[in-house]
Each structure stands twice: as structure tokens, then as C-alpha cells.
Scaffold this motif. Structure first.
Motif, PDB file in Angstrom:
ATOM      1  N   VAL A 107      -0.192  -0.477 -22.402  1.00 10.76           N
ATOM      2  CA  VAL A 107      -0.924   0.331 -23.384  1.00 10.76           C
ATOM      3  C   VAL A 107      -0.181   0.347 -24.715  1.00 10.76           C
ATOM      4  O   VAL A 107      -0.782   0.186 -25.791  1.00 10.76           O
ATOM      5  N   LEU A 108       1.136   0.527 -24.662  1.00  8.58           N
ATOM      6  CA  LEU A 108       1.908   0.593 -25.905  1.00  8.58           C
ATOM      7  C   LEU A 108       1.906  -0.749 -26.622  1.00  8.58           C
ATOM      8  O   LEU A 108       1.901  -0.806 -27.868  1.00  8.58           O
ATOM      9  N   ALA A 109       1.909  -1.843 -25.865  1.00  9.95           N
ATOM     10  CA  ALA A 109       1.835  -3.171 -26.487  1.00  9.95           C
ATOM     11  C   ALA A 109       0.506  -3.355 -27.200  1.00  9.95           C
ATOM     12  O   ALA A 109       0.441  -3.901 -28.317  1.00  9.95           O
ATOM     13  N   ALA A 110      -0.584  -2.883 -26.584  1.00  7.27           N
ATOM     14  CA  ALA A 110      -1.896  -2.959 -27.224  1.00  7.27           C
ATOM     15  C   ALA A 110      -1.925  -2.109 -28.487  1.00  7.27           C
ATOM     16  O   ALA A 110      -2.513  -2.488 -29.508  1.00  7.27           O
ATOM     17  N   ALA A 111      -1.278  -0.937 -28.423  1.00  7.18           N
ATOM     18  CA  ALA A 111      -1.233  -0.056 -29.597  1.00  7.18           C
ATOM     19  C   ALA A 111      -0.482  -0.726 -30.746  1.00  7.18           C
ATOM     20  O   ALA A 111      -0.888  -0.637 -31.916  1.00  7.18           O
ATOM     21  N   ARG A 112       0.621  -1.401 -30.414  1.00 13.27           N
ATOM     22  CA  ARG A 112       1.375  -2.093 -31.463  1.00 13.27           C
ATOM     23  C   ARG A 112       0.540  -3.203 -32.090  1.00 13.27           C
ATOM     24  O   ARG A 112       0.573  -3.400 -33.311  1.00 13.27           O
ATOM     25  N   GLU A 113      -0.204  -3.912 -31.265  1.00 13.53           N
ATOM     26  CA  GLU A 113      -1.032  -5.007 -31.773  1.00 13.53           C
ATOM     27  C   GLU A 113      -2.112  -4.488 -32.714  1.00 13.53           C
ATOM     28  O   GLU A 113      -2.440  -5.121 -33.732  1.00 13.53           O
ATOM     29  N   LEU A 114      -2.643  -3.309 -32.400  1.00 18.35           N
ATOM     30  CA  LEU A 114      -3.707  -2.726 -33.223  1.00 18.35           C
ATOM     31  C   LEU A 114      -3.170  -1.833 -34.340  1.00 18.35           C
ATOM     32  O   LEU A 114      -3.942  -1.256 -35.100  1.00 18.35           O
ATOM     33  N   ASP A 115      -1.841  -1.693 -34.391  1.00 18.04           N
ATOM     34  CA  ASP A 115      -1.217  -0.803 -35.370  1.00 18.04           C
ATOM     35  C   ASP A 115      -1.721   0.627 -35.193  1.00 18.04           C
ATOM     36  O   ASP A 115      -2.043   1.334 -36.156  1.00 18.04           O
ATOM     37  N   TYR A 116      -1.770   1.069 -33.930  1.00 15.45           N
ATOM     38  CA  TYR A 116      -2.238   2.418 -33.589  1.00 15.45           C
ATOM     39  C   TYR A 116      -1.014   3.281 -33.325  1.00 15.45           C
ATOM     40  O   TYR A 116      -0.184   2.965 -32.464  1.00 15.45           O
ATOM     41  N   SER A 117      -0.888   4.381 -34.052  1.00 15.00           N
ATOM     42  CA  SER A 117       0.326   5.208 -33.978  1.00 15.00           C
ATOM     43  C   SER A 117       0.259   6.301 -32.930  1.00 15.00           C
ATOM     44  O   SER A 117       1.257   6.955 -32.639  1.00 15.00           O
ATOM     45  N   GLY A 118      -0.914   6.549 -32.365  1.00  9.46           N
ATOM     46  CA  GLY A 118      -1.020   7.579 -31.338  1.00  9.46           C
ATOM     47  C   GLY A 118      -2.178   8.510 -31.593  1.00  9.46           C
ATOM     48  O   GLY A 118      -2.785   8.498 -32.675  1.00  9.46           O
ATOM     49  N   PRO A 119      -2.511   9.337 -30.588  1.00  6.54           N
ATOM     50  CA  PRO A 119      -3.632  10.277 -30.739  1.00  6.54           C
ATOM     51  C   PRO A 119      -3.407  11.250 -31.877  1.00  6.54           C
ATOM     52  O   PRO A 119      -2.271  11.587 -32.216  1.00  6.54           O
ATOM     53  N   ASN A 120      -4.471  11.709 -32.466  1.00  4.26           N
ATOM     54  CA  ASN A 120      -4.406  12.701 -33.534  1.00  4.26           C
ATOM     55  C   ASN A 120      -3.740  13.970 -33.002  1.00  4.26           C
ATOM     56  O   ASN A 120      -4.215  14.565 -32.040  1.00  4.26           O
ATOM     57  N   PRO A 121      -2.598  14.390 -33.614  1.00  5.31           N
ATOM     58  CA  PRO A 121      -1.900  15.562 -33.075  1.00  5.31           C
ATOM     59  C   PRO A 121      -2.739  16.828 -33.128  1.00  5.31           C
ATOM     60  O   PRO A 121      -2.620  17.692 -32.256  1.00  5.31           O
ATOM     61  N   LEU A 122      -3.574  16.985 -34.148  1.00  5.58           N
ATOM     62  CA  LEU A 122      -4.414  18.171 -34.219  1.00  5.58           C
ATOM     63  C   LEU A 122      -5.399  18.199 -33.063  1.00  5.58           C
ATOM     64  O   LEU A 122      -5.621  19.236 -32.432  1.00  5.58           O
ATOM     65  N   GLY A 123      -5.975  17.037 -32.755  1.00  2.00           N
ATOM     66  CA  GLY A 123      -6.896  16.994 -31.626  1.00  2.00           C
ATOM     67  C   GLY A 123      -6.199  17.321 -30.328  1.00  2.00           C
ATOM     68  O   GLY A 123      -6.735  18.024 -29.465  1.00  2.00           O
ATOM     69  N   ARG A 124      -4.982  16.810 -30.180  1.00  2.00           N
ATOM     70  CA  ARG A 124      -4.222  17.112 -28.964  1.00  2.00           C
ATOM     71  C   ARG A 124      -3.954  18.606 -28.858  1.00  2.00           C
ATOM     72  O   ARG A 124      -4.033  19.195 -27.783  1.00  2.00           O
TER      73      ARG A 124
END
Length: 377
Positions: A42-59
Motif C-alpha cells: 500500500v505504501l509503495a502504491a502511495a509513493r507512486e501516486l504521490d499520496y501523503s495519507g488520509p485527510n487528518p480532519l476526516g480521520r
């Protein structure tokens, strides 16, 4: 539309990794049943998509928690960070809660603009009871009142009004609130007992602030009875468990300059020298260090002419060649105990209050009482 023009989402990360959205969410939260291999996918896919993580406010909205611990310093922030006692306690506290993935919001214990001069400087002046706006409105899961509470404490009242769980450091007992403290009274008594065993009978005292109306000056019986801060009350009592000091001087803050000013008054007011205090016990090491500096400036030798003992156990290499005789308290451990109480509260537990031990460590600043029969003195 090209991939880089599409805002990455958790769903797209999950799709690329070949897992469900809920599994991808677990990979970012660090909780739940997920294998290291799946998390890395999952983290490798996130790096490929330049995704930093879920929105903290939503969490936060989903969990009902902010992930933030409000830490009310109990003083002006700038003044607190000049005190190694504060920084070491904060280090222990932040370390303990940081291990749980929690963040810290530092909040001044008094409103912005309030100073030792403005807070109750005039006799009988009405003291401000407002609190910092962050106490009233900032998102926090638990609040830590690092340096205790005062009677009718506005910070405590505001937090309880909001329903924010509280942990108190070195404060008065509050029903249902865990308190982390140290053996202040015992430690102060040990310091004075050490001076008495060296032959000192004329012992002066430099005290921590008494309450909101921070002031500098001699302490009489009425003022002694008005002390509100718990560490101050305990250390005043510990001194008097052994002797009645010949002079007690209250300070507006635990800073070197206040110890210097107090000791200058204590040591220069007495003539002839045989009537001068032969020892000073200070409620903190910074106050004691100021007393050593004042003695040097007055041409007095430490400890040959005057002994000085402190409380905290700080490493003060700039005071060299002197090493303070001091009551050592476990500062970092105190901070960790505060943090552990926070973690316990968040886990739905009811942590018990904790009192940590202290011990006296002799340095070079205390010695036998000087020979007051020497005609040259």
C-alpha cells in the motif's frame, strides 16, 4: 486526463495496490490486522501516486478524537523555556505521548500580555481570570496542567466546563483527576537538615512564587499563610519542619536573576557580619545559582562564608567551579508519568496519582558554619 492531473485518493491507492479501501486505511493508521507485506504494498502504491495519507480532519471526524494533547505550561512560554526544569519535564511528557502517535499543543498558563508586573502588581488590584483562547476552544483529547492548579483555577474550570479530561502536575488534589508530584516537603526538609548538621542555625530561604500575584519581597506570617502554589507550599513546610528561617524572600519566578536579587538583599542587609545568615536554602536550583552569583559579587566565598543549597538536581556547568548541593528530582520521569496518565485516560482507564521520590546530593556549595568569633569577620 493524465495521472498527475488527477488528485490522488485513498481509493486509487487501494486500487493500485490491489487491496480494499479499508485495508489501505489500516496501512496508514498503523492499527488493525494487516501484514507487513500488505502494508508495504500500500505504501509503495502511495509513493507512486504521490499520496501523503488520509485527510487528518476526516480521520478526526471519524474517530471523534483530535490526536492532540493540550499542555498548559502554567507560565509565559518564553519564561518556561528558560527553565531547564520545564524543558526536561516537557521532554519526558512529549516522549511518552509521542510513542502513541499523539501531538502536543503548548498553551500559556496565563493570558497573552499578562506579566509578573501586570498580574496583581498593585496592592489589592483585581487579578485577571481570563484564560488563553486555546484553553477555551482548541481541539484536544486530554489537557495536562504541567505546573498544577490554584484555588478557583480558571484553566481547570474552563477545561472541565468543556468536558476535557485533565492530568495535573504538582497541584492540589482535584476529585477524579490524576496528579503527578514529587516529595517536595521531604526534599526541602532534607536540604535544611543537611545545613543544620553542618552547624548552621542562621538559615535564610529563597522561595518560589506563591500565587498569581507574583511579587518579590520579604515573607511575613500573613504572606506565608497565603501561599497557593503546591510546590511552594510543600517546600515552605519542609523548611519549617526543621528550622524557622531567619529570613524568607519570595520571588516572582524561578529564574537566576530573581535568586541573585533575593540573595543580594538577604546577604547585604545584615551588619555586623556575625548577624548575617550563614546559609541559604533555595526552592529551585536556578534560584540557588543566583544566590551563589550574588555571594560572589558581594565578595563572599561559597561555602566558606555562606552555604547555598537548591532543589531540582540540574546540571549547571556555567556555575563552575561550583556544583550545587541540591535535592534531585526525576524531571524526565515526572514528564513520562504525566504522559502515561494521558495514555491511560485515552484508553478509558482511571490512572492513580503518583508521587515520585527525591534525594539530596551534596555538591561544593555547602560546608561547615563559619567561625563567627573571628574578629576579622
Amino acid at each position: 486526463m493524465s495521472r498527475q492531473n488527477v488528485r490522488p485518493t485513498l481509493a486509487r491507492v487501494a486500487e493500485l495496490a490491489g487491496v480494499s479501501v479499508s485495508t489501505a486505511s489500516l496501512a496508514f493508521s498503523g492499527a488493525g490486522p494487516i501484514t507487513p507485506e500488505t502494508r508495504e504494498k500500500v505504501l509503495a502504491a502511495a509513493r507512486e501516486l504521490d499520496y501523503s495519507g488520509p485527510n487528518p480532519l476526516g480521520r478526526q471526524l471519524r474517530s471523534g478524537r483530535s490526536g492532540i494533547v493540550g499542555v498548559v505550561i502554567g507560565d509565559q512560554l518564553g519564561r518556561s523555556f528558560r527553565d531547564p526544569v520545564s524543558t526536561q519535564v516537557l521532554h519526558g511528557l512529549v516522549s511518552a505521548i509521542g510513542e502513541q502517535g499523539l501531538g502536543v499543543l503548548l498553551i500559556p498558563g496565563m493570558p497573552q500580555g499578562a506579566t509578573a508586573q501586570s498580574v496583581g502588581a498593585a496592592a489589592g488590584a483585581a487579578l485577571p481570570t481570563a484564560v488563553d483562547p486555546l484553553v477555551e476552544a482548541a481541539a484536544m483529547d486530554v489537557a495536562v496542567l504541567v505546573w498544577g492548579t490554584l484555588p478557583d483555577d480558571p484553566n481547570l474550570a474552563a477545561l472541565q466546563r468543556r468536558g476535557v479530561p485533565v492530568v495535573i502536575g504538582e497541584g492540589q488534589d482535584v476529585p477524579g483527576v490524576p496528579v503527578v508530584g514529587v516529595e517536595d516537603r521531604h526534599g526541602a526538609a532534607e536540604a535544611v537538615r543537611h545545613l543544620v548538621e553542618l552547624g548552621h542555625t542562621r538559615i535564610a530561604e529563597i522561595a518560589l512564587p506563591f500565587g498569581r500575584d507574583e511579587r518579590s519581597g520579604l515573607v511575613d506570617a500573613d504572606r506565608l499563610a497565603a501561599a497557593e502554589r503546591t510546590p511552594t507550599r510543600n517546600r515552605l513546610a519542609g523548611v519549617r519542619d526543621v528550622v524557622e528561617p531567619v529570613m524568607s524572600w519570595e520571588t516572582p519566578a524561578s529564574l537566576v536573576e530573581h535568586g541573585r536579587d533575593a540573595a543580594t538583599e538577604i546577604l547585604s542587609e545584615w551588619a555586623p557580619a556575625r548577624d548575617r545568615p550563614t546559609a541559604i536554602v533555595a526552592h529551585s536550583d536556578l534560584l540557588a545559582a543566583g544566590a551563589v552569583i550574588a555571594a560572589r559579587e558581594l565578595g563572599l566565598r561559597v561555602p566558606e562564608d555562606v552555604s547555598v543549597a537548591g532543589f531540582d538536581g540540574l546540571d549547571l556547568p556555567w556555575l563552575s567551579p561550583d556544583v550545587l548541593t541540591s535535592v534531585h528530582q526525576p524531571l524526565v520521569e515526572k514528564g513520562r508519568a504525566l504522559g502515561n496518565a494521558v495514555v491511560a485516560l485515552l484508553a478509558g482507564e482511571e490512572p492513580e496519582s503518583v508521587t515520585l521520590p527525591v534525594n539530596l546530593v551534596e555538591g561544593t556549595t555547602t560546608g561547615p558554619v563559619p567561625d563567627l568569633t573571628d574578629p576579622t569577620r
